[in-house]
Write a protein that holds these residues in place. Sequence first.
Motif, short mmCIF file in Angstrom:
data_model
loop_
_atom_site.label_atom_id
_atom_site.label_comp_id
_atom_site.label_asym_id
_atom_site.label_seq_id
_atom_site.Cartn_x
_atom_site.Cartn_y
_atom_site.Cartn_z
N LEU A 105 7.79 1.54 33.40
CA LEU A 105 6.71 1.20 32.48
C LEU A 105 6.79 -0.25 32.01
N VAL A 106 8.00 -0.71 31.76
CA VAL A 106 8.18 -2.10 31.30
C VAL A 106 7.82 -3.08 32.42
N THR A 107 8.13 -2.72 33.65
CA THR A 107 7.86 -3.60 34.79
C THR A 107 6.39 -3.64 35.16
N THR A 108 5.69 -2.53 34.97
CA THR A 108 4.31 -2.43 35.45
C THR A 108 3.25 -2.68 34.38
N PHE A 109 3.24 -1.88 33.33
CA PHE A 109 2.13 -1.91 32.38
C PHE A 109 2.48 -2.49 31.01
N TYR A 110 3.72 -2.31 30.60
CA TYR A 110 4.11 -2.75 29.25
C TYR A 110 5.13 -3.89 29.34
N THR A 111 4.71 -4.97 29.97
CA THR A 111 5.62 -6.08 30.25
C THR A 111 6.11 -6.79 28.99
N ASN A 112 5.36 -6.69 27.90
CA ASN A 112 5.76 -7.36 26.65
C ASN A 112 6.39 -6.41 25.64
N THR A 113 6.59 -5.17 26.06
CA THR A 113 7.18 -4.16 25.16
C THR A 113 8.66 -4.02 25.46
N PRO A 114 9.51 -4.06 24.44
CA PRO A 114 10.95 -3.89 24.67
C PRO A 114 11.26 -2.51 25.27
N LEU A 115 12.26 -2.48 26.11
CA LEU A 115 12.64 -1.23 26.78
C LEU A 115 13.01 -0.15 25.79
N ILE A 116 13.65 -0.52 24.69
CA ILE A 116 14.11 0.49 23.73
C ILE A 116 12.93 1.18 23.05
N VAL A 117 11.80 0.48 22.91
CA VAL A 117 10.61 1.09 22.30
C VAL A 117 10.06 2.19 23.21
N ILE A 118 9.93 1.87 24.50
CA ILE A 118 9.43 2.84 25.47
C ILE A 118 10.34 4.05 25.53
N ASN A 119 11.64 3.80 25.66
CA ASN A 119 12.60 4.90 25.77
C ASN A 119 12.66 5.75 24.50
N THR A 120 12.51 5.11 23.34
CA THR A 120 12.53 5.86 22.07
C THR A 120 11.36 6.82 21.99
N LEU A 269 -2.48 6.55 38.24
CA LEU A 269 -2.24 7.93 38.66
C LEU A 269 -0.78 8.12 39.04
N PHE A 270 -0.25 7.15 39.76
CA PHE A 270 1.15 7.19 40.19
C PHE A 270 2.07 7.21 38.97
N VAL A 271 1.79 6.36 38.00
CA VAL A 271 2.63 6.27 36.81
C VAL A 271 2.56 7.57 36.00
N LEU A 272 1.35 8.13 35.84
CA LEU A 272 1.20 9.39 35.11
C LEU A 272 1.96 10.52 35.80
N TYR A 273 1.86 10.55 37.11
CA TYR A 273 2.57 11.56 37.89
C TYR A 273 4.06 11.49 37.64
N LEU A 274 4.60 10.27 37.68
CA LEU A 274 6.04 10.09 37.51
C LEU A 274 6.49 10.37 36.09
N ILE A 275 5.67 10.01 35.11
CA ILE A 275 6.02 10.27 33.72
C ILE A 275 6.12 11.77 33.47
N ILE A 276 5.17 12.53 34.03
CA ILE A 276 5.19 13.99 33.86
C ILE A 276 6.44 14.60 34.48
N SER A 277 6.71 14.26 35.74
CA SER A 277 7.88 14.83 36.42
C SER A 277 9.17 14.33 35.78
N GLY A 278 9.18 13.06 35.37
CA GLY A 278 10.37 12.52 34.71
C GLY A 278 10.63 13.19 33.38
#
Length: 369
Positions: A105-120, A269-278
């Motif tokens: 997510l940080v690499t693709t869509f949320y490039t300016n968002t810190p990794l810890i925010v996404i993971n939290t 679509l690819f990202v949503l698919y992976l987020i669900i399975s992840g």
Amino acid sequence: MDKIKISVAQLFVLIFLFEMGSSILFGLGANAKQDAWIAILLGLAGGLIVFFIHYRLFLFYPELILTNYIQKIAGKWPGRIIAFFYVLYFIYTASLVLRDFGELLVTTFYTNTPLIVINTLMILTIIYGVHKGLEVIARVGQIFLGIIYLMAILGFLLIIFSGLIHFDFLKPILENGWKPIIKAFFPGILTFPFGEILIFTMIYPFVNERKKIKFVCMGGMILSGINIIITVIITISTIGPVLYTRSNFPLLTTVAKIKLPFIERLDILFVLYLIISGFFKITLYCYAAVEGTADLFQLKKKENLLFPIGMMVLFASIITASTYAEFIKEGFDFYPFYIGLPFQIIIPSILLLIAFFRNRKKKPHTNLN
């Protein structure tokens, strides 16, 4: 958090979602280049053998989860130490998978968002899911399975209609012989994703029709393996073996190439698919960590473990590696040899040998209801 029974159909769904998980996120078997699909096929075959090791152990103790029957087999204190390390294994692996999707997510869509925010945000959702219990997780999985399949079929059809597939990229087969295939298969693909079926030793006692577990697990592994192979074949046929090897997220690169009138940015679509399975993969690991810790320390209020274990997974996902390149190296070089092989294959094999001699006069299948 109550020990509510789940059906074999729900077990099948969980196995499929878990095995798919992050397996198509990276270039699985990339070292074998265009023969990656052969390495995955070998991984599936090896994974089924590993499953039978775990399943045979379960037959000796069908009422107990992994961390419990380890103590029965190895003895109280040695068993507790081994079980404790398995809890750490669940937490560590959950942190790796969480980091996988955070980096995506940080690499693709949320490039300016810190990794810890996404993971939290993701771990808080997972904590809530584990709090609701195994039955709710399984029911949600049944709902999302259909959504995931529709998204996958739509994506493949769009790739086909875009004229991007060139099966010549899959030739020549066995160009460099069997050596790179075997190297990609063992221990890499064997331990990730197929050897990870170990996690379900923490769930088998909660399944209603336990006599069907063997066939359901095999079916779930085979279906997920076939889906992974098809995905890899389509990906290599679209972007070629060289880009498949070099790309951080090969399937994302593939989907990004789709260009049809009025249709763009299908990578979502690819990202949503992976987020669900992840989500399901991390949730099951966290569930196993909570269940194992409660069993190990004889805790009745499992809810009290949710936040501490969730925070351990979160912070481990951040401090595991300082850079993405370092994280990839740890995931593909360190994990298979030093984490996957011991916890998924070596220790269960030793435990099975001990259990066999201790229960050699006992018929395992008679314990199933």
